[in-house]
Design a protein around this motif. Structure first.
Motif, short mmCIF file in Angstrom:
data_model
loop_
_atom_site.label_atom_id
_atom_site.label_comp_id
_atom_site.label_asym_id
_atom_site.label_seq_id
_atom_site.Cartn_x
_atom_site.Cartn_y
_atom_site.Cartn_z
N LEU A 5 0.83 -1.20 0.00
CA LEU A 5 0.00 0.00 0.00
C LEU A 5 0.86 1.25 0.00
O LEU A 5 0.55 2.24 -0.68
CB LEU A 5 -0.94 -0.01 1.21
CG LEU A 5 -1.87 1.19 1.35
CD1 LEU A 5 -2.80 1.29 0.15
CD2 LEU A 5 -2.68 1.10 2.64
N LEU A 6 1.95 1.23 0.75
CA LEU A 6 2.83 2.40 0.80
C LEU A 6 3.42 2.69 -0.58
O LEU A 6 3.57 3.85 -0.97
CB LEU A 6 3.94 2.18 1.83
CG LEU A 6 3.50 2.17 3.29
CD1 LEU A 6 4.68 1.84 4.19
CD2 LEU A 6 2.88 3.50 3.69
N PRO A 11 2.41 7.82 -5.87
CA PRO A 11 1.86 8.88 -6.73
C PRO A 11 1.13 9.97 -5.93
O PRO A 11 1.19 11.15 -6.30
CB PRO A 11 0.89 8.13 -7.65
CG PRO A 11 1.43 6.74 -7.68
CD PRO A 11 1.96 6.49 -6.30
N PHE A 12 0.47 9.57 -4.86
CA PHE A 12 -0.18 10.55 -3.99
C PHE A 12 0.85 11.48 -3.37
O PHE A 12 0.69 12.71 -3.37
CB PHE A 12 -0.97 9.83 -2.90
CG PHE A 12 -1.37 10.69 -1.74
CD1 PHE A 12 -2.40 11.61 -1.86
CD2 PHE A 12 -0.69 10.59 -0.52
CE1 PHE A 12 -2.76 12.42 -0.77
CE2 PHE A 12 -1.05 11.38 0.55
CZ PHE A 12 -2.08 12.31 0.43
N LEU A 13 1.92 10.93 -2.82
CA LEU A 13 2.95 11.73 -2.19
C LEU A 13 3.62 12.67 -3.20
O LEU A 13 3.87 13.85 -2.90
CB LEU A 13 4.00 10.83 -1.54
CG LEU A 13 3.50 9.95 -0.38
CD1 LEU A 13 4.58 8.99 0.06
CD2 LEU A 13 3.03 10.81 0.77
N ILE A 14 3.89 12.15 -4.40
CA ILE A 14 4.51 12.98 -5.44
C ILE A 14 3.59 14.12 -5.85
O ILE A 14 4.02 15.27 -6.01
CB ILE A 14 4.89 12.11 -6.65
CG1 ILE A 14 6.01 11.14 -6.27
CG2 ILE A 14 5.32 12.97 -7.83
CD1 ILE A 14 6.29 10.08 -7.32
N SER A 15 2.30 13.82 -5.99
CA SER A 15 1.35 14.86 -6.40
C SER A 15 1.20 15.92 -5.31
O SER A 15 0.99 17.10 -5.62
CB SER A 15 0.00 14.24 -6.75
OG SER A 15 -0.59 13.61 -5.62
N CYS A 16 1.32 15.53 -4.05
CA CYS A 16 1.30 16.51 -2.96
C CYS A 16 2.51 17.43 -3.04
O CYS A 16 2.40 18.66 -2.88
CB CYS A 16 1.27 15.80 -1.60
SG CYS A 16 -0.27 14.97 -1.20
#
Length: 217
Positions: A5-6, A11-16
């Motif tokens: 899951l991590l 992609p979520f972390l990069i988009s943030c």
């Protein structure tokens, strides 16, 4: 499952990071897209994770709906004239999360503490800066927010991630109110959105843990 899951959260972390790095001027369609993408990706992740695990449960669906409604609220708040629709979208988001977390057990002490904390902070820090329609709209929006926090905090043993997530969601909302209506808040963009994105990520993480929760119950 957690390690996998991590990786899927990258992609979520990069988009943030992209959102904070670009600092796109608002309002604009591009700013709305960049702002909404992390939450939209989390909604996509919930759907994919739930389907692949064969666990597209009512909990998963309601978290998924809450994330989509949050993205609508994010987009609306990019444009000041869409403030009221944005509040409505977030109210609907909180209702989705309330239904996901469930209405039992009641936990009256948690109810008093959660609702009291939300409204006391709001009354002292934000309400003095409001008038007219914004006063009524902001006050009304705190009802589903406080209810969401109450329901999340009522399951500390089973859903620790949602308990922390609800507190961060409340912090983000409070930072937004202070910055928007009262005075300049240092590093407001980072404070508002980092707490908000983290809250949504924690809600998403809780979906992956539902199988274990069901076994315990």
């Amino acid at each position: 499952m957690t390690g996998n899951l991590l990786i899927k959260l990258l992609p979520f972390l990069i988009s943030c990071i992209v959102y904070f790095a670009l600092k796109l001027p608002e309002p604009s369609a591009l700013a709305a897209l960049v702002k909404c993408f992390p939450t939209l990706y989390l909604a996509f992740l919930v759907a994919i994770q739930s389907h692949s695990a064969g666990a597209w449960t009512p909990y998963s669906r309601r978290v998924f709906q809450g994330l989509l409604l949050s993205a609508v609220g994010d987009a609306c708040l990019v444009w000041p004239q869409l403030f009221l629709p944005g509040l409505a979208a977030f109210a609907a988001c909180h209702i989705s999360y309330i239904l996901a977390f469930g209405l039992t057990p009641f936990r009256p002490l948690v109810f008093v503490v959660a609702v009291g904390a939300v409204f006391v902070a709001y009354i002292y820090l934000v309400m003095p800066c409001l008038n007219g329609i914004s006063l009524w709209a902001e006050t009304a929006s705190k009802v589903p927010l406080s209810m969401m926090a109450w329901r999340a905090l009522s399951h500390p043993g089973r859903q620790l991630s949602t308990s922390f997530g609800s507190l961060l969601f409340f912090a983000s909302d409070l930072f937004y109110g202070i910055e928007t209506f009262c005075s300049f808040l240092p590093h407001s963009r980072f404070l508002i959105m980092s707490t908000y994105y983290t809250a949504q990520a924690l809600f998403t993480f809780s979906v992956a843990s539902q199988k274990a929760f069901r076994k315990e119950s």
